[in-house]
Scaffold this active site. Structure first.
Site, PDB file in Angstrom:
ATOM      1  N   GLY A 114       0.192  -5.011   1.683  1.00 61.72           N
ATOM      2  CA  GLY A 114      -1.000  -5.248   0.871  1.00 61.72           C
ATOM      3  C   GLY A 114      -0.681  -5.908  -0.458  1.00 61.72           C
ATOM      4  N   TYR A 160      -5.284  -4.368   9.753  1.00 58.75           N
ATOM      5  CA  TYR A 160      -5.694  -5.171   8.612  1.00 58.75           C
ATOM      6  C   TYR A 160      -7.207  -5.377   8.661  1.00 58.75           C
ATOM      7  CZ  TYR A 160      -3.914  -6.865   4.305  1.00 58.75           C
ATOM      8  OH  TYR A 160      -3.601  -6.952   2.950  1.00 58.75           O
ATOM      9  N   HIS A 186       0.841  -1.205   0.000  1.00 61.07           N
ATOM     10  CA  HIS A 186       0.000   0.000   0.000  1.00 61.07           C
ATOM     11  C   HIS A 186       0.876   1.254   0.000  1.00 61.07           C
ATOM     12  CE1 HIS A 186      -4.465   0.105   1.431  1.00 61.07           C
ATOM     13  NE2 HIS A 186      -4.328   0.279   0.144  1.00 61.07           N
TER      14      HIS A 186
HETATM   15  C1  LCV Z   1       4.880   4.756  -0.360  1.00 59.21           C
HETATM   16  C2  LCV Z   1       7.004   3.938  -0.766  1.00 59.21           C
HETATM   17  C3  LCV Z   1       6.652   2.677  -0.230  1.00 59.21           C
HETATM   18  C4  LCV Z   1       5.313   2.517   0.238  1.00 59.21           C
HETATM   19  N1  LCV Z   1       4.463   3.564   0.164  1.00 59.21           N
HETATM   20  O1  LCV Z   1      13.888   1.773  -1.920  1.00 59.21           O
HETATM   21  O2  LCV Z   1      -0.275  -4.403   4.752  1.00 59.21           O
HETATM   22  S1  LCV Z   1      -0.246  -3.196   5.570  1.00 59.21           S
HETATM   23  O3  LCV Z   1      -1.369  -3.158   6.497  1.00 59.21           O
HETATM   24  O4  LCV Z   1       1.024  -3.024   6.246  1.00 59.21           O
HETATM   25  C5  LCV Z   1      -0.414  -1.856   4.474  1.00 59.21           C
HETATM   26  C6  LCV Z   1      -0.754  -0.635   5.188  1.00 59.21           C
HETATM   27  C7  LCV Z   1       0.812  -1.773   3.605  1.00 59.21           C
HETATM   28  O5  LCV Z   1       0.890  -2.386   2.574  1.00 59.21           O
HETATM   29  O6  LCV Z   1       1.808  -0.914   4.091  1.00 59.21           O
HETATM   30  C8  LCV Z   1       3.014  -0.854   3.242  1.00 59.21           C
HETATM   31  C9  LCV Z   1       3.971  -1.918   3.763  1.00 59.21           C
HETATM   32  N2  LCV Z   1       5.220  -1.799   3.007  1.00 59.21           N
HETATM   33  C10 LCV Z   1       6.442  -1.785   3.577  1.00 59.21           C
HETATM   34  O7  LCV Z   1       6.593  -1.827   4.801  1.00 59.21           O
HETATM   35  C11 LCV Z   1       7.641  -1.648   2.634  1.00 59.21           C
HETATM   36  C12 LCV Z   1       8.142  -0.191   2.715  1.00 59.21           C
HETATM   37  N3  LCV Z   1       9.241   0.004   1.770  1.00 59.21           N
HETATM   38  C13 LCV Z   1      10.501  -0.458   2.045  1.00 59.21           C
HETATM   39  O8  LCV Z   1      10.767  -1.120   3.075  1.00 59.21           O
HETATM   40  C14 LCV Z   1      11.535  -0.166   1.001  1.00 59.21           C
HETATM   41  O9  LCV Z   1      11.074   0.894   0.195  1.00 59.21           O
HETATM   42  C15 LCV Z   1      11.804  -1.397   0.091  1.00 59.21           C
HETATM   43  C16 LCV Z   1      12.535  -2.496   0.922  1.00 59.21           C
HETATM   44  C17 LCV Z   1      10.483  -1.928  -0.484  1.00 59.21           C
HETATM   45  C18 LCV Z   1      12.698  -0.941  -1.077  1.00 59.21           C
HETATM   46  O10 LCV Z   1      13.850  -0.339  -0.551  1.00 59.21           O
HETATM   47  P1  LCV Z   1      14.780   0.508  -1.521  1.00 59.21           P
HETATM   48  O11 LCV Z   1      15.940   0.952  -0.696  1.00 59.21           O
HETATM   49  O12 LCV Z   1      14.994  -0.224  -2.786  1.00 59.21           O
HETATM   50  P2  LCV Z   1      13.513   3.021  -0.989  1.00 59.21           P
HETATM   51  O13 LCV Z   1      13.148   2.575   0.387  1.00 59.21           O
HETATM   52  O14 LCV Z   1      14.578   4.060  -1.149  1.00 59.21           O
HETATM   53  O15 LCV Z   1      12.155   3.539  -1.681  1.00 59.21           O
HETATM   54  C19 LCV Z   1      12.204   4.152  -2.939  1.00 59.21           C
HETATM   55  C20 LCV Z   1      11.065   5.142  -2.943  1.00 59.21           C
HETATM   56  O16 LCV Z   1       9.815   4.436  -2.850  1.00 59.21           O
HETATM   57  C21 LCV Z   1       9.071   4.917  -1.742  1.00 59.21           C
HETATM   58  C22 LCV Z   1      10.113   5.440  -0.766  1.00 59.21           C
HETATM   59  O17 LCV Z   1       9.497   6.365   0.114  1.00 59.21           O
HETATM   60  C23 LCV Z   1      11.108   6.076  -1.725  1.00 59.21           C
HETATM   61  O18 LCV Z   1      10.564   7.297  -2.144  1.00 59.21           O
HETATM   62  P3  LCV Z   1      11.574   8.587  -2.228  1.00 59.21           P
HETATM   63  O19 LCV Z   1      12.610   8.196  -3.261  1.00 59.21           O
HETATM   64  O20 LCV Z   1      10.664   9.700  -2.646  1.00 59.21           O
HETATM   65  O21 LCV Z   1      12.155   8.750  -0.826  1.00 59.21           O
HETATM   66  N4  LCV Z   1       8.299   3.833  -1.138  1.00 59.21           N
HETATM   67  C24 LCV Z   1       8.742   2.593  -0.856  1.00 59.21           C
HETATM   68  N5  LCV Z   1       7.763   1.871  -0.292  1.00 59.21           N
HETATM   69  N6  LCV Z   1       4.862   1.350   0.725  1.00 59.21           N
HETATM   70  N7  LCV Z   1       6.138   4.978  -0.830  1.00 59.21           N
END
Ligand code: LCV
Length: 259
Positions: A108, A138, A64
């Site tokens: 999600g 959730y 999400h």
């Molecule tokens: C917005 C994002 C996101 C993101 N949203 O790249 O299931 S529930 O109930 O939990 C529900 C509410 C849900 O689905 O929540 C989301 C759960 N997702 C996560 O916890 C994963 C969050 N993301 C990460 O841990 C990392 O981004 C990963 C491991 C996926 C990738 O890491 P990496 O180092 O390759 P970055 O973290 O640098 O992210 C690149 C860009 O994508 C955005 C993040 O904010 C960043 O944006 P900026 O370049 O503008 O800073 N991004 C990543 N995930 N879920 N935005």
């Protein structure tokens, strides 16, 4: 289409998530595009639909879009949430939907992938169910989706730890149908799709709908449903629900208090 690409040939549709710079975070517009493409492919009589990220992706989808979650006190995954609509569209599509998975799958996006009828992943694919990390309760249909795919103890571990599980573990517990090397996964997936496309689409759509309806035959008394909603409201009215997404957006560890 800003966040996806849709292709159609040999009665097989392919929807590719192309929002790579935000790791295919499932924002409202991306999900609307997926739903529109599913309906378009159904109208074009697609016999199979494949949902994938760009070839070689390290992240299939980051889940999400946390920057879009509703304000505190609002149900974060209500019935009309675009993710829920996309999930119901996949479930009800007559054609089987195959998730071609490369890279990590979060939150999600796990439910989106798990709702697909067949999951084929590369050895680097992982799955992390993350509500507890974000402070989100959730929702019952989502929890049922996860419960229908793997044993209770596996699902509890995934929810409680919010940690990724490996492709091998996902395959061992029956979440993923096949683990295929990255250089073979496209041919493997489209070979299976062609096999399905040769069979009776009417028979397949009726079998898929029977499995959906019988799989959902969980009678919930109104009292049980109301109790679930009350418990969920406690969470999304909580300080933890405000802290989780804030911590993510501020790129720091969350400090949960349980209040
Ligand atoms: C917005 C994002 C996101 C993101 N949203 O790249 O299931 S529930 O109930 O939990 C529900 C509410 C849900 O689905 O929540 C989301 C759960 N997702 C996560 O916890 C994963 C969050 N993301 C990460 O841990 C990392 O981004 C990963 C491991 C996926 C990738 O890491 P990496 O180092 O390759 P970055 O973290 O640098 O992210 C690149 C860009 O994508 C955005 C993040 O904010 C960043 O944006 P900026 O370049 O503008 O800073 N991004 C990543 N995930 N879920 N935005």
């Amino acid at each position: 289409m800003a966040y996806t690409r849709t292709e159609f040939s040999d009665q097989i549709g392919t929807i590719t998530l192309t929002h790579s710079q935000k790791r295919n975070a499932l924002n409202r517009e991306l999900l609307k595009e997926v739903v529109a493409s599913l309906h378009d492919l159904e109208n074009r009589k697609a016999r199979v639909v494949i949902i994938r990220a760009e070839k070689g992706s390290k992240v299939w989808s980051a889940g999400h879009d946390i920057s879009e979650r509703p304000m505190p006190g609002r149900d974060p995954l209500g019935y009309d949430d675009p993710l829920e609509l996309a999930i119901r569209t996949i479930e009800r599509l007559g054609a089987p939907v195959i998730a071609l998975l490369e890279g990590t799958v979060w939150g999600g996006a796990c439910e989106l992938a798990f709702t697909c009828d067949i999951l084929i992943g590369t050895p680097d694919v992982t799955f992390a169910i993350t509500p507890a990390k974000i402070g989100v309760p959730y929702n019952p249909t989502g929890v049922l989706h996860f419960m229908s795919l793997a044993g209770m103890s596996v699902i509890k571990e995934m929810f409680f730890t919010a940690q990724p599980i490996s492709a091998e573990r996902a395959s061992d517990v029956g979440i993923v149908n096949h683990i295929v090397p990255a250089d073979q996964i496209e041919e493997y997936t489209y070979t299976m799709a062609r096999q399905i496309a040769q069979n009776s689409p009417l028979s397949i759509s009726v079998i898929k709908e029977q499995i959906r309806m019988l799989g959902k035959a969980h009678p919930l008394s109104p009292e049980t449903f109301e109790r679930i909603q009350g418990l969920r409201r406690k969470v999304y009215d909580s300080a933890d629900y405000r802290e989780g997404p804030a911590a993510f957006l501020e790129k720091r560890r969350p400090r949960f208090t349980g209040e």
